[in-house]
Design an enzyme around this catalytic site. Structure first.
Site, PDB file in Angstrom:
ATOM      1  N   LEU A 128       9.139  -2.951  11.996  1.00  0.00           N
ATOM      2  CA  LEU A 128       8.333  -1.809  10.473  1.00  0.00           C
ATOM      3  C   LEU A 128       6.849  -1.706  10.030  1.00  0.00           C
ATOM      4  O   LEU A 128       6.918  -3.425   9.230  1.00  0.00           O
ATOM      5  CB  LEU A 128       9.912  -2.309   9.412  1.00  0.00           C
ATOM      6  CG  LEU A 128      11.188  -1.915   9.656  1.00  0.00           C
ATOM      7  CD1 LEU A 128      11.961  -1.384   8.743  1.00  0.00           C
ATOM      8  CD2 LEU A 128      11.575  -0.813  11.084  1.00  0.00           C
ATOM      9  N   SER A 129       7.043  -0.190  10.309  1.00  0.00           N
ATOM     10  CA  SER A 129       5.240  -1.101   9.553  1.00  0.00           C
ATOM     11  C   SER A 129       4.892   1.299   8.990  1.00  0.00           C
ATOM     12  O   SER A 129       5.762   1.837   9.478  1.00  0.00           O
ATOM     13  CB  SER A 129       3.563  -0.908  11.068  1.00  0.00           C
ATOM     14  OG  SER A 129       3.024  -0.790  10.260  1.00  0.00           O
ATOM     15  N   GLY A 137      11.948  -3.255   5.037  1.00  0.00           N
ATOM     16  CA  GLY A 137      10.563  -4.463   5.474  1.00  0.00           C
ATOM     17  C   GLY A 137      10.127  -4.280   3.720  1.00  0.00           C
ATOM     18  O   GLY A 137       9.980  -5.489   3.464  1.00  0.00           O
ATOM     19  N   HIS A 138       9.189  -3.496   3.291  1.00  0.00           N
ATOM     20  CA  HIS A 138       9.378  -3.850   1.935  1.00  0.00           C
ATOM     21  C   HIS A 138      10.570  -4.176   0.882  1.00  0.00           C
ATOM     22  O   HIS A 138       9.763  -4.848   0.137  1.00  0.00           O
ATOM     23  CB  HIS A 138       7.935  -2.579   1.339  1.00  0.00           C
ATOM     24  CG  HIS A 138       7.434  -2.040   1.941  1.00  0.00           C
ATOM     25  ND1 HIS A 138       6.793  -1.260   2.525  1.00  0.00           N
ATOM     26  CD2 HIS A 138       5.727  -2.267   2.249  1.00  0.00           C
ATOM     27  CE1 HIS A 138       5.720  -0.888   3.270  1.00  0.00           C
ATOM     28  NE2 HIS A 138       4.875  -2.195   2.965  1.00  0.00           N
ATOM     29  N   MET A 140       0.666  -0.881  -0.385  1.00  0.00           N
ATOM     30  CA  MET A 140      -0.006   0.091   0.298  1.00  0.00           C
ATOM     31  C   MET A 140       0.697   1.233   0.040  1.00  0.00           C
ATOM     32  O   MET A 140      -0.051   2.721   0.303  1.00  0.00           O
ATOM     33  CB  MET A 140      -0.810  -0.090   1.381  1.00  0.00           C
ATOM     34  CG  MET A 140      -2.165  -0.799   1.050  1.00  0.00           C
ATOM     35  SD  MET A 140      -3.336  -1.007   1.631  1.00  0.00           S
ATOM     36  CE  MET A 140      -3.108  -0.562   3.764  1.00  0.00           C
TER      37      MET A 140
HETATM   38  O1  PAF Z   1      -0.027  -5.827   3.696  1.00  0.00           O
HETATM   39  C1  PAF Z   1      -0.606  -4.926   2.453  1.00  0.00           C
HETATM   40  O2  PAF Z   1       0.254  -4.388   2.430  1.00  0.00           O
HETATM   41  C2  PAF Z   1      -1.455  -5.066   1.935  1.00  0.00           C
HETATM   42  O3  PAF Z   1      -2.807  -5.739   3.313  1.00  0.00           O
HETATM   43  C3  PAF Z   1      -1.549  -6.013   1.285  1.00  0.00           C
HETATM   44  C4  PAF Z   1      -1.693  -7.289   0.377  1.00  0.00           C
HETATM   45  C5  PAF Z   1      -1.075  -4.540  -0.213  1.00  0.00           C
HETATM   46  C6  PAF Z   1      -3.423  -5.545  -0.052  1.00  0.00           C
HETATM   47  O4  PAF Z   1      -3.417  -4.477  -0.003  1.00  0.00           O
END
Ligand code: PAF
Length: 289
Positions: free
Chosen positions: A191-192, A36-37, A30
């Protein structure tokens, strides 16, 4: 790096890759990307290799937010996300808008959803009704559009990964779901993107989630025959209550495969908790080991 914003454009590209036999790795996000990503991106690259392509989707999916939740204020940082993806060697950044993902060309409401009715029921599913319906719907659609061989999700959202895995199994998506480890700050905070909401004092107190997980692990190690959930839950509630900005939403112990709740916690049981720190709701989880 190429940026694609339309469903038709993404679909055309994915179909071309499929004809050419190119292996595709997808990291659904999102946005508001952090380390983390980027660890998920690195995992996707490892899985598809230098000849494969890595796609990152950035889409703040409205259907997984309840009306009272943070959809409007969810951080949107596309320029920075783009910079990070380019630096991380992402091939395609897919950034669809709402009209692309939830079209209503004839004015009629979008009305088709994917619903998982097993592992999505407890925990986050109980605390956030319809959340997982939004997640499975958007992830299913992303899978159709990107046609990935591999999709990488973070272990911080433990139940989300389990729900997606179940959907993939039940609906026979030809996708390997990989769950990559949670990346933590040096003090243990997972991380968030939502950590950005925390005021400096709340940020300090937010370590309570990790401290609770660690403390529960110690208890389980000290009681090899198991400890009743009721005992642990009361203690966790007290520990969170001692943090001025903290309020426990839920804490649960469950089988890591089926997500069925257990009554006695032993090594190998999974623990998850959701805690409000001020107005920010954070989640975390760990295996009891
Ligand atoms: O984890 C997330 O960021 C969301 O839930 C996802 C998997 C991208 C779905 O919108």
């Amino acid at each position: 790096m190429r940026m694609v914003t339309s469903v038709a454009g993404m679909q055309r590209l994915a179909q071309r890759w499929q004809r050419q036999g190119v292996r595709v790795g997808l990291v659904p996000t999102m946005g508001c990307l952090h380390a983390g990503h980027l660890s998920l991106v690195a995992e996707a690259r490892r899985r598809v290799g230098a000849r494969g392509v890595v796609v990152v989707s950035v889409y703040v999916n409205p259907t997984q937010f309840a009306p009272h939740e943070d959809l409007a204020k969810y951080p949107r940082t596309l320029a920075e996300d783009r910079r990070q993806c380019r630096a991380a060697g992402v091939d395609v950044l897919f950034v669809p808008g709402d009209a692309e993902m939830y079209p209503r060309p004839d004015g009629a409401a979008f009305s088709t959803y994917v619903v998982e009715e097993g592992v999505s029921q407890g925990l986050e599913g109980a605390a956030r009704p319809r959340h997982f319906r939004g997640v499975t719907t958007v992830v299913a659609k992303l899978f159709h559009l990107v046609l990935p061989a591999v999709a990488v999700f973070g272990a911080k959202d433990y139940q989300q990964a389990a729900v997606v895995q179940r959907m993939v199994r039940d609906l026979a998506f030809p996708v390997e779901v990989v769950v990559a480890p949670t990346v933590r700050e040096p003090d243990g905070l997972a991380l968030s993107s939502r950590n950005q909401y925390l005021e400096p004092e709340e940020r300090r107190q937010a370590t309570v989630l990790w401290r609770c997980l660690q403390w529960a692990r110690e208890q389980v190690r000290a009681h090899p025959h198991g400890i009743p959930v009721s005992v642990l839950r009361a203690a966790i509630k007290r520990r969170v209550g001692q943090v001025p900005a903290g309020r426990l939403d839920y804490v649960a112990w469950f089988d890591p495969e089926t997500l069925a709740p257990v009554k006695v916690v032993k090594r190998g049981t999974q623990m998850a908790l959701a805690v409000f720190v001020g107005r920010t709701r954070l989640i975390d989880n760990a295996r009891m080991e």
